[in-house]
Design an enzyme around this catalytic site. Structure first.
Site, mmCIF file in Angstrom:
data_model
loop_
_atom_site.group_PDB
_atom_site.id
_atom_site.type_symbol
_atom_site.label_atom_id
_atom_site.label_comp_id
_atom_site.label_asym_id
_atom_site.label_seq_id
_atom_site.Cartn_x
_atom_site.Cartn_y
_atom_site.Cartn_z
ATOM 1 N N GLU A 47 0.791 -1.133 -0.035
ATOM 2 C CA GLU A 47 0.110 -0.105 -0.198
ATOM 3 C C GLU A 47 1.086 1.289 0.010
ATOM 4 O O GLU A 47 2.016 1.417 0.600
ATOM 5 C CB GLU A 47 -0.893 0.185 0.917
ATOM 6 N N ASN A 107 -7.186 5.935 -2.678
ATOM 7 C CA ASN A 107 -6.113 4.848 -2.430
ATOM 8 C C ASN A 107 -6.381 3.785 -3.411
ATOM 9 O O ASN A 107 -7.211 3.254 -3.126
ATOM 10 C CB ASN A 107 -6.306 4.716 -0.823
ATOM 11 N N LYS A 124 -9.580 1.702 -2.568
ATOM 12 C CA LYS A 124 -9.817 1.488 -1.320
ATOM 13 C C LYS A 124 -11.380 1.828 -0.730
ATOM 14 O O LYS A 124 -11.677 3.050 -0.787
ATOM 15 C CB LYS A 124 -8.757 1.800 -0.364
ATOM 16 N N GLU A 143 -6.638 9.176 6.800
ATOM 17 C CA GLU A 143 -7.092 8.606 5.674
ATOM 18 C C GLU A 143 -8.496 9.063 5.243
ATOM 19 O O GLU A 143 -8.733 9.337 4.000
ATOM 20 C CB GLU A 143 -7.158 6.961 5.410
ATOM 21 N N CYS A 169 -4.967 -3.237 2.665
ATOM 22 C CA CYS A 169 -4.987 -2.775 4.164
ATOM 23 C C CYS A 169 -6.064 -3.092 4.816
ATOM 24 O O CYS A 169 -6.569 -4.280 5.055
ATOM 25 C CB CYS A 169 -4.450 -1.564 4.318
ATOM 26 N N ASN A 194 -0.033 -0.839 5.317
ATOM 27 C CA ASN A 194 0.650 -0.178 6.180
ATOM 28 C C ASN A 194 0.055 -0.028 7.279
ATOM 29 O O ASN A 194 -0.882 0.768 7.692
ATOM 30 C CB ASN A 194 0.823 1.296 5.576
HETATM 31 N N1 CDV Z 1 -3.493 1.668 6.127
HETATM 32 C C1 CDV Z 1 -4.564 1.059 6.932
HETATM 33 O O1 CDV Z 1 -5.703 0.760 6.470
HETATM 34 N N2 CDV Z 1 -4.125 0.844 8.109
HETATM 35 C C2 CDV Z 1 -5.082 0.282 9.090
HETATM 36 C C3 CDV Z 1 -4.567 0.563 10.477
HETATM 37 C C4 CDV Z 1 -5.027 1.978 10.623
HETATM 38 C C5 CDV Z 1 -5.619 -0.137 11.512
HETATM 39 C C6 CDV Z 1 -5.098 -1.146 9.128
HETATM 40 O O2 CDV Z 1 -6.194 -1.713 9.296
HETATM 41 O O3 CDV Z 1 -4.290 -1.895 9.045
#
Ligand code: CDV
Length: 310
Positions: A47, A107, A124, A143, A169, A194
């Site tokens: 990501e 994203n 996303k 975000e 993510c 991330n």
């Molecule tokens: N980049 C993300 O989406 N990170 C989230 C954190 C903030 C919980 C994740 O679900 O890993």
């Protein structure tokens, strides 16, 4: 005909605020070449693979954050990824901050085939965090300030001999993400993440528990939808903020079959036989035979939990 896709997951070590796109792309190219030398069919990047995780920075004027976004893909900085992929005959998947021609911010993840054509695009859907500065947090996760929720749903694509899906993510924590792709017969889901090693709102939560959550949701997604899942981290210390590693490849039984060992740039590889999805898709998770959609209405008609009255 074999339907084995040799998948490389190219975990990134940390990317600092001052690192140029060219510097980062050079690192990604190294890993792409390593994957191609190992005869991989596709290499998955993480990501926000081109920049540091900039949503940790609060900026009152959102427009000032547009430098973190890509307004074209490929562009001059990323073209070497496409050129090298075409030369080496390897596909790839890349996640970056996208600024569209009509000024929308997403994203975004792309799927690029072995001729360097962009064959899939995902934006996303589940954006974590908050839109305004929150002083009670040890660090910010903005975000919701800088991105809009994706507008493309969870499509899948038939390419490289299989049915491929993508998510990003936080999406991995939601069973709906995997199920919507599962309902389209997905065989390999590729995702980047991330994820802070610790929770800014729960300092007592251990890194081990958070890594458990990371793997648990991907393993469940793989098993419950009888598909392969590849998860690619951005890991290590970015500007004093530690991101978890744990990049992995998971088989349709939900077992981790390859796991990164470092917090740095690292390539892990596994031969993913897409035909291994068939057994569970035809038995335990034969959706057509066993799902009872007449009882699932709440899933798509209600967002939050509504417990019964006390
Ligand atoms: N980049 C993300 O989406 N990170 C989230 C954190 C903030 C919980 C994740 O679900 O890993």
């Amino acid at each position: 005909m074999s339907r084995t896709v040799r998948v490389a997951v190219a975990q990134s070590g940390p990317i600092q605020k001052t690192d140029s796109r060219e510097h980062v792309v050079a690192r990604l190219l190294e890993m792409m070449k390593q994957a191609a030398a190992g005869k991989c069919n596709i290499v998955l990047f993480t990501e926000l693979a081109l920049t540091t995780f900039f949503p940790r920075y609060y900026e009152e004027d959102r427009g000032k954050m547009d430098d973190w976004f890509e307004s074209g893909m490929p562009n001059s900085a990323t073209r070497p990824l496409f050129d090298t992929a075409r030369e080496l005959g390897i596909g790839f998947s890349l996640v970056f901050a996208e600024l569209t021609a009509d000024q929308h911010h997403y994203n975004t993840q792309i799927l690029v085939d072995t001729q360097a054509n962009i064959v899939g695009r995902y934006r996303k859907v589940h954006l974590p965090g908050h839109a305004e500065y929150e002083p009670e947090r040890a660090w910010q996760h903005l975000e919701k300030r800088y991105f809009e929720p994706g507008n493309l749903g969870f499509p899948v694509w038939r390419t490289m001999g299989g049915v491929m899906g993508m998510c990003i993510c936080n999406d991995r924590r939601w069973p709906e993400t995997f199920r919507v792709m599962g309902l389209q017969g997905v065989e390999l889901v590729m995702l980047g993440y991330n994820t802070p090693t610790l929770n800014s709102m729960k300092p007592e939560e251990t890194a081990a528990t958070r890594m458990h959550h990371n793997h648990l949701c991907m393993q469940a997604g793989a098993y419950q939808n009888a598909c392969w899942v590849a998860g690619c981290a951005k890991a290590g210390d970015e500007d004093g903020h530690d991101l978890m590693a744990g990049s992995c490849i998971i088989n349709p039984d939900g077992e981790i079959v390859a796991l990164a060992q470092s917090n740095e740039d690292e390539v892990i590889v596994h031969d993913c036989d897409l035909d291994e999805c068939a057994f569970l898709k035809k038995t335990t998770f034969d959706f057509d035979a066993h799902r009872r959609i007449e009882h699932y209405g709440l899933i798509s008609s209600q967002t939050g939990a509504v417990p019964p009255p006390e």
